[in-house]
Design an enzyme around this catalytic site. Structure first.
Site, PDB file in Angstrom:
ATOM      1  CE  LYS A 168      -5.872   0.533   5.037  1.00 36.37           C
ATOM      2  NZ  LYS A 168      -4.237   0.712   5.432  1.00 36.37           N
ATOM      3  CD  GLU A 241      -3.405   2.219 -11.412  1.00 37.56           C
ATOM      4  OE1 GLU A 241      -2.016   1.334 -12.328  1.00 37.56           O
ATOM      5  OE2 GLU A 241      -4.310   3.246 -12.063  1.00 37.56           O
ATOM      6  CB  CYS A 275       4.322   0.552  -9.102  1.00 37.37           C
ATOM      7  SG  CYS A 275       3.968   2.597  -9.290  1.00 37.37           S
ATOM      8  CD  GLU A 371       6.905  -5.506  -7.968  1.00 33.60           C
ATOM      9  OE1 GLU A 371       6.012  -5.556  -7.036  1.00 33.60           O
ATOM     10  OE2 GLU A 371       6.457  -3.677  -7.722  1.00 33.60           O
TER      11      GLU A 371
HETATM   12  P1  NAD Z   1       0.585  -4.019  -0.003  1.00 33.87           P
HETATM   13  O1  NAD Z   1      -0.374  -4.164  -0.702  1.00 33.87           O
HETATM   14  O2  NAD Z   1       1.280  -4.672   0.933  1.00 33.87           O
HETATM   15  O3  NAD Z   1       0.044  -2.089   0.754  1.00 33.87           O
HETATM   16  C1  NAD Z   1      -0.436  -1.916   0.276  1.00 33.87           C
HETATM   17  C2  NAD Z   1      -2.689  -0.646   1.276  1.00 33.87           C
HETATM   18  O4  NAD Z   1      -2.858  -1.897   0.955  1.00 33.87           O
HETATM   19  C3  NAD Z   1      -1.545  -0.961   2.371  1.00 33.87           C
HETATM   20  O5  NAD Z   1      -2.502   0.615   2.680  1.00 33.87           O
HETATM   21  C4  NAD Z   1      -2.104  -1.331   3.399  1.00 33.87           C
HETATM   22  O6  NAD Z   1      -2.402  -1.443   4.117  1.00 33.87           O
HETATM   23  C5  NAD Z   1      -2.914  -2.133   2.709  1.00 33.87           C
HETATM   24  N1  NAD Z   1      -4.033  -3.387   2.369  1.00 33.87           N
HETATM   25  C6  NAD Z   1      -3.101  -4.596   3.179  1.00 33.87           C
HETATM   26  N2  NAD Z   1      -4.190  -5.908   3.295  1.00 33.87           N
HETATM   27  C7  NAD Z   1      -5.083  -5.216   2.856  1.00 33.87           C
HETATM   28  C8  NAD Z   1      -6.967  -5.888   2.355  1.00 33.87           C
HETATM   29  N3  NAD Z   1      -6.335  -7.487   2.080  1.00 33.87           N
HETATM   30  N4  NAD Z   1      -7.423  -5.166   2.136  1.00 33.87           N
HETATM   31  C9  NAD Z   1      -7.426  -4.277   1.126  1.00 33.87           C
HETATM   32  N5  NAD Z   1      -6.235  -2.892   1.245  1.00 33.87           N
HETATM   33  C10 NAD Z   1      -5.091  -3.998   2.566  1.00 33.87           C
HETATM   34  O7  NAD Z   1       1.432  -2.666  -0.900  1.00 33.87           O
HETATM   35  P2  NAD Z   1       2.872  -2.070  -0.253  1.00 33.87           P
HETATM   36  O8  NAD Z   1       3.939  -3.072   0.318  1.00 33.87           O
HETATM   37  O9  NAD Z   1       2.607  -0.584   0.939  1.00 33.87           O
HETATM   38  O10 NAD Z   1       3.550  -1.091  -1.706  1.00 33.87           O
HETATM   39  C11 NAD Z   1       3.884  -2.020  -2.621  1.00 33.87           C
HETATM   40  C12 NAD Z   1       3.713  -2.503  -3.915  1.00 33.87           C
HETATM   41  O11 NAD Z   1       2.780  -1.733  -4.391  1.00 33.87           O
HETATM   42  C13 NAD Z   1       3.791  -3.311  -4.834  1.00 33.87           C
HETATM   43  O12 NAD Z   1       3.729  -3.720  -5.150  1.00 33.87           O
HETATM   44  C14 NAD Z   1       3.688  -1.829  -5.549  1.00 33.87           C
HETATM   45  O13 NAD Z   1       4.928  -2.698  -7.364  1.00 33.87           O
HETATM   46  C15 NAD Z   1       2.979  -1.174  -5.931  1.00 33.87           C
HETATM   47  N6  NAD Z   1       2.907  -0.215  -6.398  1.00 33.87           N
HETATM   48  C16 NAD Z   1       1.760  -0.158  -7.225  1.00 33.87           C
HETATM   49  C17 NAD Z   1       1.749   1.153  -7.829  1.00 33.87           C
HETATM   50  C18 NAD Z   1       1.214   1.690  -9.164  1.00 33.87           C
HETATM   51  O14 NAD Z   1       0.326   2.529  -9.346  1.00 33.87           O
HETATM   52  N7  NAD Z   1       1.213   0.558  -9.736  1.00 33.87           N
HETATM   53  C19 NAD Z   1       2.051   2.420  -7.128  1.00 33.87           C
HETATM   54  C20 NAD Z   1       3.019   2.265  -6.028  1.00 33.87           C
HETATM   55  C21 NAD Z   1       2.795   0.779  -5.771  1.00 33.87           C
END
Ligand code: NAD
Length: 469
Positions: A168, A241, A275, A371
């Site tokens: 997804k 992650e 991230c 962040e």
């Molecule tokens: P997000 O958590 O809003 O969304 C990530 C994914 O989760 C999306 O596909 C979203 O549709 C899905 N999602 C939303 N609600 C959900 C639920 N209840 N259950 C399961 N999935 C759900 O994050 P974002 O805004 O897309 O990304 C930015 C964040 O991701 C930042 O905090 C960044 O630091 C982090 N990030 C971490 C890494 C890492 O490897 N540690 C890498 C990239 C980004």
């Protein structure tokens, strides 16, 4: 180009609904994207479940061959995938091309790993063997900052281990992933790989789904907490992650001119939407002014524009919500620090924010403690090494960090005291598929890449019996 579909059970199918995907550089609609219903997600999971026994029984060498074939498909379509990525994600075309090439590189390397059986003991009347068994259906949930690269962090290892997949992508960046799905659809047996797209409404259904055995999730810490809570109901395996607030620590012996470009790149790559970007920079008082001035000079020479235009170094923020969030960080920066470069959203269509350097700011401000995930860097003064280590560690995050010094031993001594999954010396954001990666504290659970990452897509099985006669 605009005819995107979901991949369910080996077929490209329309979504039960559609949703608009925007170009963040123009705010214009790029495509109507299929949006899966709950029923379609269930169909994808059912297809993956049905495909699992045969895929798990397929020899690993054959699974490896098909992963390499997918890498070849990616390499043959770099241009198209990179253009789609730039148009939906916003990053400069050169960076998008690098992301697609990196994706192929992750497929090739992770696909080359092995899962050998290990004999733990073979003595007298006891022979103990450890096998790595696949788990079943894996759900991969991807964020919007590196849609293809983060997919490549998960897909090859999950499939090599013998699992089947439902992927997804994030709602604002599904297009390159769906195009990739279409390109590789015939490489794998039907049902082994499925792609759905949602409007941020199916993640919870995935994490609760009784037929999904593991969730490999990359995204924010807040969503990661929800994933962990709902995965508990079925005791799913999870790899999380999550977010970070990486500290960069600049020691007193650096040459500011030499280190500033690497620090800037570590903080501003992908417009700060990384991230593992440097999100707080601690600089010793003896070089503080010089480092600030060097960073300002670079920021002022950085071309911010539509990623599709040649010469663009930084593109827009990826979506409106993130753009509004970063604007709130700018308000905080003006209140709690001195903005010495940038400081504003750009007066044009698209989600553009100037690269911003903020000095004379401290802990207790939003920009230092939270962040930002955008192109706004707080530069904080320190005078004592032990004090700065304490301050760098005073956070619930623990993803990455870096130490900058002309004396590697001094830097190393500091690095070992930082609570983070990765600590770099004189660089930031150097990642490769053979180097395990994961967060400490609330930045994550588990590891990706390398053998350690592959192992997380498996269940350990011990066979303990007498040796064969
Ligand atoms: P997000 O958590 O809003 O969304 C990530 C994914 O989760 C999306 O596909 C979203 O549709 C899905 N999602 C939303 N609600 C959900 C639920 N209840 N259950 C399961 N999935 C759900 O994050 P974002 O805004 O897309 O990304 C930015 C964040 O991701 C930042 O905090 C960044 O630091 C982090 N990030 C971490 C890494 C890492 O490897 N540690 C890498 C990239 C980004």
């Amino acid at each position: 180009m605009s005819d995107y579909k979901l991949l369910i059970d080996g077929k490209m199918v329309p979504g039960d609904q559609t949703m608009a995907v925007l170009n963040p550089a123009t705010e214009e609609v790029l495509a109507q994207c299929p949006r899966a219903s709950k029923e379609q997600l269930d169909q994808a999971v059912a297809a993956a479940k049905a495909a699992f026994p045969a895929w798990a029984a397929t020899p690993i060498e054959e699974r490896r061959r098909l992963i390499v074939k997918m890498a070849e498909v990616i390499e043959a379509n770099v241009n198209e995938l990179a253009h789609i990525l730039t148009s939906e994600q916003g990053k400069p075309l050169a960076d998008a091309t690098g992301e697609v090439m990196g994706m192929a590189g992750f497929f090739r390397y992770l696909g080359s790993l092995d899962l050998p059986m290990r004999v733990i003991e073979n003595s007298g009347d006891r022979k103990v063997e450890a096998y790595r068994r696949p788990l079943g259906v894996v759900g991969a949930i991807i964020p919007w900052n590196y849609p293809l690269l983060i997919l490549a962090f998960k897909l090859p290892s999950a499939l090599l281990a013998g699992n089947t997949l439902v992927v997804k992508p994030a709602p604002t960046t599904p297009l390159a992933s769906l195009r990739f799905a279409e390109l590789v659809k015939d490489v794998l047996p039907k049902g082994v790989l499925n792609f759905i797209a949602d409007a941020n409404d199916l993640g919870d259904h995935m994490t609760k789904h009784p037929d999904i055995r593991k969730i490999s999730f990359t995204g924010s810490t807040a969503t990661g907490q929800k994933v962990m809570a709902s995965a508990a109901q079925t005791l799913k395996r999870i790899t999380l992650e999550l977010g970070g607030n990486d500290a960069g620590i600049v020691l007193d012996d650096v040459d500011p001119k030499k280190v500033a470009p690497g620090i800037f790149e570590g903080a501003f790559q992908n417009s700060g939407q990384v991230c593992l970007a440097i999100k707080r920079l601690y600089v010793h008082e003896s070089v503080y002014d010089e480092i600030c001035n060097e960073l300002v000079a670079i920021a002022k020479n950085t071309v911010v524009d539509d990623g599709a235009k040649q010469g663009t170094k930084l593109g827009p923020l990826q979506n409106k919500m993130q753009y509004e969030k970063v604007k709130a960080f700018l308000d905080d920066a003006r209140k709690n620090g001195n903005v010495i470069a940038g400081g504003s959203a750009m007066d044009r269509p698209g989600y553009f924010i100037e690269p911003t350097i903020v000095r004379d700011i401290k802990e207790g401000s939003k920009l230092v403690d939270e962040e930002q995930f955008g192109p706004v860097l707080p530069v904080i003064k320190y005078s004592d090494k032990d004090d700065v280590i304490r301050r760098a560690n005073a956070t619930n995050y623990g993803l990455g960090a870096s130490v900058w010094s002309s004396n590697i031993e001094r830097a190393h001594a500091v690095a070992t005291q930082i609570e983070a999954g990765t600590v770099w010396i004189n660089k930031h954001l150097d990642m490769a598929p053979n180097i395990p990666f994961g967060g400490s504290k609330q930045s994550g659970i588990g590891t990706e890449f390398a053998e350690e990452g592959l192992a997380e897509f498996t269940q350990l099985q011990i066979i303990n019996g007498p040796p064969a006669a």
